[in-house]
Design an enzyme around this catalytic site. Structure first.
Site, PDB file in Angstrom:
ATOM      1  N   LYS A 210       5.344   0.631   9.486  1.00 14.48           N
ATOM      2  CA  LYS A 210       5.159   2.045   9.800  1.00 14.48           C
ATOM      3  C   LYS A 210       6.456   2.577  10.402  1.00 14.48           C
ATOM      4  O   LYS A 210       7.423   1.848  10.624  1.00 14.48           O
ATOM      5  CB  LYS A 210       4.016   2.247  10.814  1.00 14.48           C
ATOM      6  CG  LYS A 210       2.669   1.653  10.413  1.00 14.48           C
ATOM      7  CD  LYS A 210       2.031   2.359   9.242  1.00 14.48           C
ATOM      8  CE  LYS A 210       0.692   1.710   8.877  1.00 14.48           C
ATOM      9  NZ  LYS A 210       0.139   2.263   7.625  1.00 14.48           N
TER      10      LYS A 210
ATOM     11  N   SER B 293      -2.839   6.822   5.823  1.00 18.06           N
ATOM     12  CA  SER B 293      -2.200   5.769   6.596  1.00 18.06           C
ATOM     13  C   SER B 293      -3.104   5.345   7.752  1.00 18.06           C
ATOM     14  O   SER B 293      -3.475   6.168   8.592  1.00 18.06           O
ATOM     15  CB  SER B 293      -0.847   6.253   7.144  1.00 18.06           C
ATOM     16  OG  SER B 293      -0.285   5.299   8.018  1.00 18.06           O
TER      17      SER B 293
ATOM     18  N   SER C 205       0.835  -1.205   0.000  1.00 19.20           N
ATOM     19  CA  SER C 205       0.000   0.000   0.000  1.00 19.20           C
ATOM     20  C   SER C 205       0.868   1.252   0.000  1.00 19.20           C
ATOM     21  O   SER C 205       2.090   1.181   0.126  1.00 19.20           O
ATOM     22  CB  SER C 205      -0.915   0.017   1.237  1.00 19.20           C
ATOM     23  OG  SER C 205      -0.161   0.281   2.408  1.00 19.20           O
TER      24      SER C 205
ATOM     25  N   SER D 249       0.921   3.727   2.248  1.00 19.42           N
ATOM     26  CA  SER D 249       0.941   4.421   3.540  1.00 19.42           C
ATOM     27  C   SER D 249       2.316   4.962   3.917  1.00 19.42           C
ATOM     28  O   SER D 249       2.422   5.837   4.775  1.00 19.42           O
ATOM     29  CB  SER D 249       0.439   3.494   4.648  1.00 19.42           C
ATOM     30  OG  SER D 249       1.368   2.459   4.903  1.00 19.42           O
TER      31      SER D 249
END
Length: 321
Positions: free
Chosen positions: A183, A286, A126, A128
């Site tokens: 992250k 995100s 993705s 994010s």
């Protein structure tokens, strides 16, 4: 043994097939562990039981052929077709059920050890973490920086260095631990993290950020505001989208939610002991700790540090921060 092996291989194939079709929620670490154990048992059986048995049979064949030649020599028959090398080779050859088990053990064991204790590959699914990581980046994750953990159980057996603000980390998604997320560490235990009006503050101190030229997202076919941010000792870039409001919409119930205060300006959270606050670099795109809460230390997988391939852009290969 051939029937038992066929059943075991069929069970592995059925598990993979059900996982691929989303009929079950697969666990690759468990699958690899079981494959290592099963093929390892076959490898031991081959080394100490089956191979010695085949060697004894081959030796018996050679001795029988030699005895036959000796008897024929005594009878005056000199020309004898006594070549048993082809038959000996067939006797010593591994059967298919050992080829597909014991024969694969060294490769599977190496992959298991590398993946469990050194480095594990991941694919970015993705956006994010844009602009640091793009969709399709193939990355490596260091599994020992924060301490070595037992595979499957994820129990820490050695102490590494603590997670630091700014680290890019892969972890098990707290609401669904079978999924891996990536992250950036924004808050460590004891920090008060505030993200208000799209400005990040830690322990009352604004995180330094300066505007840089806008980032063009090829997938969205538009430009986004881009900033240089210094989080801890790590200099990296983040994106902001003016069209997205500052308040956090749809935050779920999660452990220690009482440590967070939500408002129209954003969110402020006090990070509990043994927990971490994670955010994506693509701040307005995100799903991170603002929505589903803190990441416990037991969920940490490792530190992401290197892009080893992007088939759409080879120039992306290399380390990142």
């Amino acid at each position: 043994m051939p029937i038992l092996t066929a059943v075991i291989l069929a069970a592995f194939a059925a598990y993979v097939g059900a996982w691929y079709t989303d009929a079950i929620e697969g666990n690759f670490a468990l699958l690899l562990f079981l494959a290592t154990v099963v093929t390892g048992l076959y490898w031991l059986a081959e080394r100490f039981v089956f191979l010695p048995r085949r060697r004894r049979a081959a030796q018996a064949l050679e001795e029988a052929a030699a005895q036959r030649r000796a008897e024929l020599d005594r009878m005056g028959i000199a020309q004898v077709d006594g070549d048993v090398s082809e038959a000996r080779g067939r006797i010593l050859m591994q059967p298919w059920w050992l080829d597909w088990t014991a024969g694969l053990f060294p490769v599977i064991a190496i992959v298991f050890l590398l993946r469990s204790f050194l480095f594990e590959p991941f694919k970015i699914p993705s956006g994010s973490m844009i602009p640091t990581l793009l969709v399709g980046d193939l990355i490596l994750v260091n599994k020992f920086t924060y301490g070595i953990r037992l595979p499957v159980l994820n129990t820490k057996v050695t102490e590494g260095r603590p997670l630091a603000r700014g680290d890019v980390v892969v972890f098990r998604y707290p609401p669904q631990p079978s999924m891996d997320y990536i992250k950036r560490v924004v808050g460590i235990p004891g920090d008060e993290v505030a993200y208000l009006n799209k400005r990040l503050t830690i322990n009352g101190q604004p995180v330094p950020a300066s505007a840089v030229p806008e980032f063009f997202d090829q997938d969205a076919m538009r430009y986004f505001k881009q900033f240089d941010e210094k989080l801890g000792n790590v200099q990296h870039r983040i994106l902001n989208n003016d069209d997205v409001p500052a308040f956090v919409q749809g935050a779920s119930e999660f452990p220690f939610r009482e440590n967070c205060r939500y408002s129209v300006e954003g969110v402020t959270c006090k990070v509990p002991e043994g927990q971490y606050f994670m955010m994506g670099d693509n701040r307005d795109n995100s799903l991170d700790s603002r929505y589903w809460g803190f990441v416990p230390d037991r969920n940490i997988v490792g530190r992401a540090f290197f892009i080893w391939m992007n088939f759409g852009d080879f120039k992306r290969i290399g380390p990142f921060h």
